[in-house]
Design a protein around this motif. Structure first.
Motif, PDB file in Angstrom:
ATOM      1  N   ALA A 184       2.162  15.863  -1.486  1.00  0.00           N
ATOM      2  CA  ALA A 184       1.099  14.902  -1.773  1.00  0.00           C
ATOM      3  C   ALA A 184      -0.295  15.459  -1.490  1.00  0.00           C
ATOM      4  O   ALA A 184      -1.237  15.155  -2.216  1.00  0.00           O
ATOM      5  CB  ALA A 184       1.318  13.636  -0.955  1.00  0.00           C
ATOM      6  N   LEU A 185      -0.430  16.250  -0.446  1.00  0.00           N
ATOM      7  CA  LEU A 185      -1.757  16.674   0.001  1.00  0.00           C
ATOM      8  C   LEU A 185      -2.178  18.068  -0.460  1.00  0.00           C
ATOM      9  O   LEU A 185      -3.374  18.335  -0.570  1.00  0.00           O
ATOM     10  CB  LEU A 185      -1.841  16.623   1.529  1.00  0.00           C
ATOM     11  CG  LEU A 185      -1.672  15.255   2.159  1.00  0.00           C
ATOM     12  CD1 LEU A 185      -1.662  15.381   3.677  1.00  0.00           C
ATOM     13  CD2 LEU A 185      -2.766  14.309   1.696  1.00  0.00           C
ATOM     14  N   LYS A 186      -1.233  18.958  -0.707  1.00  0.00           N
ATOM     15  CA  LYS A 186      -1.599  20.350  -0.898  1.00  0.00           C
ATOM     16  C   LYS A 186      -1.047  21.011  -2.149  1.00  0.00           C
ATOM     17  O   LYS A 186      -1.766  21.709  -2.842  1.00  0.00           O
ATOM     18  CB  LYS A 186      -1.092  21.190   0.292  1.00  0.00           C
ATOM     19  CG  LYS A 186      -1.693  20.855   1.604  1.00  0.00           C
ATOM     20  CD  LYS A 186      -2.946  21.639   1.764  1.00  0.00           C
ATOM     21  CE  LYS A 186      -3.274  21.796   3.227  1.00  0.00           C
ATOM     22  NZ  LYS A 186      -4.119  22.908   3.460  1.00  0.00           N
ATOM     23  N   GLU A 187       0.241  20.871  -2.373  1.00  0.00           N
ATOM     24  CA  GLU A 187       0.919  21.751  -3.319  1.00  0.00           C
ATOM     25  C   GLU A 187       0.494  21.503  -4.759  1.00  0.00           C
ATOM     26  O   GLU A 187       0.390  20.367  -5.207  1.00  0.00           O
ATOM     27  CB  GLU A 187       2.434  21.605  -3.177  1.00  0.00           C
ATOM     28  CG  GLU A 187       2.907  22.071  -1.815  1.00  0.00           C
ATOM     29  CD  GLU A 187       4.400  22.166  -1.696  1.00  0.00           C
ATOM     30  OE1 GLU A 187       5.067  22.587  -2.664  1.00  0.00           O
ATOM     31  OE2 GLU A 187       4.910  21.851  -0.607  1.00  0.00           O
ATOM     32  N   LEU A 214      -3.834   9.228   9.056  1.00  0.00           N
ATOM     33  CA  LEU A 214      -4.648  10.273   8.443  1.00  0.00           C
ATOM     34  C   LEU A 214      -6.044  10.291   9.048  1.00  0.00           C
ATOM     35  O   LEU A 214      -6.539   9.273   9.512  1.00  0.00           O
ATOM     36  CB  LEU A 214      -4.795  10.015   6.941  1.00  0.00           C
ATOM     37  CG  LEU A 214      -3.535   9.849   6.118  1.00  0.00           C
ATOM     38  CD1 LEU A 214      -3.875   9.371   4.729  1.00  0.00           C
ATOM     39  CD2 LEU A 214      -2.764  11.137   6.066  1.00  0.00           C
ATOM     40  N   ALA A 215      -6.669  11.438   8.993  1.00  0.00           N
ATOM     41  CA  ALA A 215      -8.095  11.583   9.279  1.00  0.00           C
ATOM     42  C   ALA A 215      -8.731  12.053   7.983  1.00  0.00           C
ATOM     43  O   ALA A 215      -8.250  12.993   7.346  1.00  0.00           O
ATOM     44  CB  ALA A 215      -8.324  12.590  10.392  1.00  0.00           C
ATOM     45  N   VAL A 216      -9.790  11.377   7.570  1.00  0.00           N
ATOM     46  CA  VAL A 216     -10.426  11.707   6.299  1.00  0.00           C
ATOM     47  C   VAL A 216     -11.884  12.066   6.552  1.00  0.00           C
ATOM     48  O   VAL A 216     -12.651  11.270   7.080  1.00  0.00           O
ATOM     49  CB  VAL A 216     -10.339  10.526   5.308  1.00  0.00           C
ATOM     50  CG1 VAL A 216     -10.982  10.886   3.984  1.00  0.00           C
ATOM     51  CG2 VAL A 216      -8.896  10.098   5.113  1.00  0.00           C
ATOM     52  N   ASP A 217     -12.240  13.290   6.215  1.00  0.00           N
ATOM     53  CA  ASP A 217     -13.632  13.733   6.193  1.00  0.00           C
ATOM     54  C   ASP A 217     -13.779  14.564   4.921  1.00  0.00           C
ATOM     55  O   ASP A 217     -13.516  14.047   3.853  1.00  0.00           O
ATOM     56  CB  ASP A 217     -14.029  14.477   7.485  1.00  0.00           C
ATOM     57  CG  ASP A 217     -12.973  15.471   7.936  1.00  0.00           C
ATOM     58  OD1 ASP A 217     -12.413  16.184   7.087  1.00  0.00           O
ATOM     59  OD2 ASP A 217     -12.709  15.541   9.145  1.00  0.00           O
ATOM     60  N   ALA A 218     -14.131  15.807   5.001  1.00  0.00           N
ATOM     61  CA  ALA A 218     -14.178  16.643   3.793  1.00  0.00           C
ATOM     62  C   ALA A 218     -12.775  16.831   3.221  1.00  0.00           C
ATOM     63  O   ALA A 218     -12.601  16.969   2.017  1.00  0.00           O
ATOM     64  CB  ALA A 218     -14.808  18.000   4.104  1.00  0.00           C
ATOM     65  N   ASP A 219     -11.766  16.853   4.082  1.00  0.00           N
ATOM     66  CA  ASP A 219     -10.365  16.978   3.686  1.00  0.00           C
ATOM     67  C   ASP A 219      -9.569  15.815   4.258  1.00  0.00           C
ATOM     68  O   ASP A 219     -10.010  15.131   5.171  1.00  0.00           O
ATOM     69  CB  ASP A 219      -9.771  18.289   4.217  1.00  0.00           C
ATOM     70  CG  ASP A 219     -10.413  19.515   3.599  1.00  0.00           C
ATOM     71  OD1 ASP A 219     -10.618  19.517   2.380  1.00  0.00           O
ATOM     72  OD2 ASP A 219     -10.709  20.457   4.354  1.00  0.00           O
TER      73      ASP A 219
END
Length: 100
Positions: A52-55, A11-16
């Motif tokens: 997990a991330l969006k729905e 994963l890359a984590v910044d604002a999202d």
């Protein structure tokens, strides 16, 4: 018969939170060696990541407000990272999980 699967995500984590790569190793049934096995694994990983991330179903005072695909967040094709699938075909006998 079942299969043994290990999955990992980078994963890359910044604002999202963004997926950068997915991996899966499967020691499964012989039909997983066919053309459809890897596609099933890849599709399942992408669907799980989207869950997990969006729905989410959006609610308002009048009830459900996400009534169209434009209103429902889902992982888009442009957000799907490279996916690597490795299929193993070991011959070790397996016991059913129910037999324990």
């Amino acid at each position: 018969m079942g299969a043994y699967i290990a999955c990992a995500a980078e994963l890359a984590v910044d604002a999202d939170v963004r997926l950068t790569r997915l991996w899966c190793v499967c020691d499964g049934r012989p039909d997983h060696q066919s053309g459809r096995g890897p596609h099933q694994l890849e599709g399942g990983m992408i669907m799980a990541a989207s869950w997990a991330l969006k729905e989410q179903v959006k609610l308002s005072g009048a009830g459900i407000s996400s009534l169209t695909w434009d209103d429902y967040p889902i992982l888009r094709f442009s957000e799907v990272p490279p996916v690597e699938i490795e299929l193993l075909n070991t011959t070790a006998p397996r016991r059913s999980a129910w037999a324990r």
